[in-house]
Design an enzyme around this catalytic site. Sequence first.
Site, mmCIF file in Angstrom:
data_model
loop_
_atom_site.group_PDB
_atom_site.id
_atom_site.type_symbol
_atom_site.label_atom_id
_atom_site.label_comp_id
_atom_site.label_asym_id
_atom_site.label_seq_id
_atom_site.Cartn_x
_atom_site.Cartn_y
_atom_site.Cartn_z
ATOM 1 C CG ASP A 28 49.234 63.795 -11.916
ATOM 2 O OD1 ASP A 28 50.338 64.178 -11.518
ATOM 3 O OD2 ASP A 28 48.316 63.448 -11.146
ATOM 4 N N GLY A 63 53.269 62.032 -9.708
ATOM 5 C CA GLY A 63 52.875 61.071 -10.733
ATOM 6 C C GLY A 63 52.632 59.702 -10.134
ATOM 7 N NE ARG A 64 49.691 59.501 -4.660
ATOM 8 C CZ ARG A 64 48.874 59.962 -3.752
ATOM 9 N NH1 ARG A 64 47.647 59.494 -3.673
ATOM 10 N NH2 ARG A 64 49.262 60.874 -2.886
ATOM 11 N N GLY A 86 42.318 68.199 -6.468
ATOM 12 C CA GLY A 86 43.572 68.782 -5.978
ATOM 13 C C GLY A 86 43.885 70.122 -6.610
#
Lengths: 341, 341, 341, 341
Positions: free
Chosen positions: D127, D170-171, D10
């Site tokens: 992240d 933020g998964r 990403g």
Amino acid sequence: MRIGVLTSGGDCPGLNAVIRSVVHRAVVDHGDEVIGFHDGWKGLLECDYRKLDLDAVSGILARGGTILGSSRVQPAHLRGGVERARGHVAELGLDAIIPIGGEGTLKAARLLSDAGLPIVGVPKTIDNDIAVTDVTFGFDTAVGVATEALDRLKTTAESHQRVLIVEVMGRHTGWIALHSGMAAGAHAIVVPERPFDIEELTRVVGERFSMGKKFAIVVVAEGAKPVEGTMKFDVGGKDIYGHERFAGVAQQLSIELEQRLGKEARAVILGHVQRGGTPTAYDRVLATRFGWHAVEAVHRGEFGKMTALHGTEIVMVPLAEAVETLKTVPEARYAEAQTVL
Amino acid sequence: MRIGVLTSGGDCPGLNAVIRSVVHRAVVDHGDEVIGFHDGWKGLLECDYRKLDLDAVSGILARGGTILGSSRVQPAHLRGGVERARGHVAELGLDAIIPIGGEGTLKAARLLSDAGLPIVGVPKTIDNDIAVTDVTFGFDTAVGVATEALDRLKTTAESHQRVLIVEVMGRHTGWIALHSGMAAGAHAIVVPERPFDIEELTRVVGERFSMGKKFAIVVVAEGAKPVEGTMKFDVGGKDIYGHERFAGVAQQLSIELEQRLGKEARAVILGHVQRGGTPTAYDRVLATRFGWHAVEAVHRGEFGKMTALHGTEIVMVPLAEAVETLKTVPEARYAEAQTVL
Amino acid sequence: MRIGVLTSGGDCPGLNAVIRSVVHRAVVDHGDEVIGFHDGWKGLLECDYRKLDLDAVSGILARGGTILGSSRVQPAHLRGGVERARGHVAELGLDAIIPIGGEGTLKAARLLSDAGLPIVGVPKTIDNDIAVTDVTFGFDTAVGVATEALDRLKTTAESHQRVLIVEVMGRHTGWIALHSGMAAGAHAIVVPERPFDIEELTRVVGERFSMGKKFAIVVVAEGAKPVEGTMKFDVGGKDIYGHERFAGVAQQLSIELEQRLGKEARAVILGHVQRGGTPTAYDRVLATRFGWHAVEAVHRGEFGKMTALHGTEIVMVPLAEAVETLKTVPEARYAEAQTVL
Amino acid sequence: MRIGVLTSGGDCPGLNAVIRSVVHRAVVDHGDEVIGFHDGWKGLLECDYRKLDLDAVSGILARGGTILGSSRVQPAHLRGGVERARGHVAELGLDAIIPIGGEGTLKAARLLSDAGLPIVGVPKTIDNDIAVTDVTFGFDTAVGVATEALDRLKTTAESHQRVLIVEVMGRHTGWIALHSGMAAGAHAIVVPERPFDIEELTRVVGERFSMGKKFAIVVVAEGAKPVEGTMKFDVGGKDIYGHERFAGVAQQLSIELEQRLGKEARAVILGHVQRGGTPTAYDRVLATRFGWHAVEAVHRGEFGKMTALHGTEIVMVPLAEAVETLKTVPEARYAEAQTVL
């Protein structure tokens, strides 16, 4: 059609946006060819240019500076400048030239136009001093940068209990000082249009301290001067290298106010940060519209004019009118600002 | 004199700057007394207010929101609302009320003015949809925030080789979409004034990819809709909680474009960030001028009007005119923007 | 418990975030009482303070400056300063004092701690020159402001084909110059730790022009000096008011480079904007953590120490160690930066 | 030497800064040759690349995205991927490959390294979830963007007397939520590491209103989930197009809190703006250092490792360690943040 474009004079956020817009409108919509002269009028006079297609202007909308470069060369300053320009226009088969620039550039544009060349001007100035247009691109960015700096300086002035004298751009007009000063809530605004009375200024700032406030911000345009005879004012001198160096107005004011008020005073000179970098959205939209309408004027054969903003409309005004007078801060606007002292 | 001020309707950067300016001009320069009603018209109807002196407005110029609070309560919606307002104006000995608000607020202002109350309005809207003024404060900030987001999203779209559909505010008008789209160099701009043809939009974006470009940005106003019958378009439904929930236009467009183009497409909804936070310098100056001129109108007894920007001048226009029509994006402006596709 | 907090020394973004965090942690979580001394050590010495509850610190997290004010007064400079401080601590029933400040403040803190007062320090400096902590709050904001200015200046330098010499803060250390210079891609970085050789500097900048580049940016820390004997260097003088005035290093470098390179060179002095205004997210988080851990140290009775960042952890280090040496830019870091020349 | 560089996964602010730094260090200082593979591992597998000289990386330091493009292709996913990579490395005569990427990329890097290829990794993730490095570039920018949005949203929430639930990226980890929430003074922070108890959350927010406050901001990481069984929670469904669509956590929380508190609540999803655009100065410096040290590791023949930040030092850590575990928010950090609720 074949159109030449050039950027001349000092840096100004939005120049690239105009170039891009000219190319988009001319090449995509009209099928024109566009060339860009390097380094302002110099490029025209020396026939130094390159082709501008869509790829050449890709990704430049938000970038400061100018991909074409700039210079302060004026055709009239060179022997045979006008004739040389005319020759290159013929040689290159140009149907129009779009010079983007400030007062000096527009004067040169008028000269060439009077000499019969097909010119459509686009005004630029961070100083907002061009008459006949409500505003030009670059000014909003300059005011934004100055305001952001003033916002930052306020907290420092407050913590240190100081008077800060902040010098912004504006040699002949006080527009940046006025707008950034109003936007940031400055406690006094000093502009070239109104020579300042040091005693009055001392009184205004002093009153603030009497009210229990612990700091003050004075915004001063670089071209501001005291009422003659009211204050010793340095008009230049030589430094250790023998260079002529002027003490800025902010520095002189800081010394004077410190002595008169008995409060610590410091000068901050914002300088060139005001004229570079990414343009605001406002300036990008205005610059884009100017470019679009300049191309339309070319296609209508409406030469000897420049783009201008009147209210929300883009109109064409004669170059002759554009350069007649400098747009200064009127008393009424200054009155509005004094309220926020 | 005794002046009441209130802020009504949605949040809008610059509200505090108007309040501050009204207080500065009225209290310092005219020796007036100013009170602020809490939560918009509600404060007037319930006689809930506080005194506003210089200390009360200290440090608020650059702050978003409104120190007075807001609400969507309208006098006409309440039984006896107008009479109650009249009673409180008399009881408090008010010489004027300055309501600051958008279309709904100005309509209420007109109603009270027609009923004989001394009203001077100040228009605010991030949407730029109020006619008779070139622009109002809040719009420049909203466009700036949207443009900054678009600048950021472009690099992501490019790296990921995607179509990004970015939804900005604008239920009835496309001004924010138009200006932020022009400023950021969006590849298509979709506004409520012109229902979009999904096939045309697919073609425009698709052409970009055929030219070898690896991404596209589409800016769409939240109120945009397709030409009827050209595309399945969700007009609402119930979620798992039984709440009526609408699928936004950006989300529906992203699905549609992904299917038609065979390119990854994603929706981004900018939302409330566009209407909060520190106002731009432009909006602070305009808001300050509006406040100043509203007080002057009060002192001239020029009621039933509101402040407006015409070119560079602040003028007073009848409230009756102000609320007659919505200012929509004219074709000519849309044409300028299409060029930059 | 009863805790006194104070801020001393120059302005630094994040001071308010520490104050707020101390109050939140102490009052909400521990049920402590917190008082804030006005204007640094002066407030302690003169017993000038106010109570700090949640309302007092509401809305200050993102604000520059310090709500408590600051000064450069040091207890040791005053006759009986330490005894007076001890007296007031007893009188007010304080269990701890949390001074927030730079090198001078921490030295004073150590002095009072050695005299038996319960002190927990919090280091602050925009200069990043405090040893034993990886970094302190304020530095990231200062670097960010300088970098943004450099980004803007680059486009101007490029358009005007100039050398810009940009002076950033740093009297004794070059951290801000190093980081902002690396972040903005400066073409030379000059720091106090390494006296510069004007010939070498001229060579580096000149090489850039030989490569066909049209501009250069030199970042110089205000405390930078030439290798002795290599260049005439002004160490002060009197201006027309008889004030001692120093010509800044940037101004002298600009004259020197202009003469040696035959290219237009200009000095820009960023000044106080680097030390005021809204802190970055990084500085707000660090300041908040410092405040939280300072309160924890108080509750553990861990006095004579200060908070420090080691990696991602907040640790307590003896004040004695903290003030022993200045943290200067090591050669290795300078080498990394030279690569990006 | 001949070095290949690629960016994979990403978008992340700072990728271009690493590429530029690798080229500067390798080409200028070591006389190496650098090539850049297009679109991540895909470029290596398909032998699609271009030469990277100084001109190729000019002006990219501050630009978001990656000039090399990216993709999510992994060598291990393709039949014979590893062998193909090995073949191209031999064919191109590469002495090293520097892949820049997140967890997936580093796992692929390890795989290739274990297969004997000369790999030096550079970690990137907005992240902050990569263990063995204090932080990576991209995170500071993401936190900065989220914090700025939160700052803006606060004034709107306050004016409208609302609860705003703001969803940040933020998964799997809550670092962006934690830092932006602390930086902006959020009233509750919800992270994936700790399933939230909706009753507890309602209580915390409700208490704020009982204290007389008129708004609340809740920051929630996109991967946050309720404690099982405490709240109806949508785990997906089909929209009108038959696409699987998940209702985001923010939207569900806003409905739930509105019902439980009887206060208007709204969801805002920040989305992709967090991962694009100009990197902060912090990220540019870190990215530049990573690139520099990666080249040094290549020249020392220190393969199978990646760059990492430990305190203020850049060190090399084995790829094997880097991808073993995800770095989650520890309880202690969460405790610090709760204080600022």
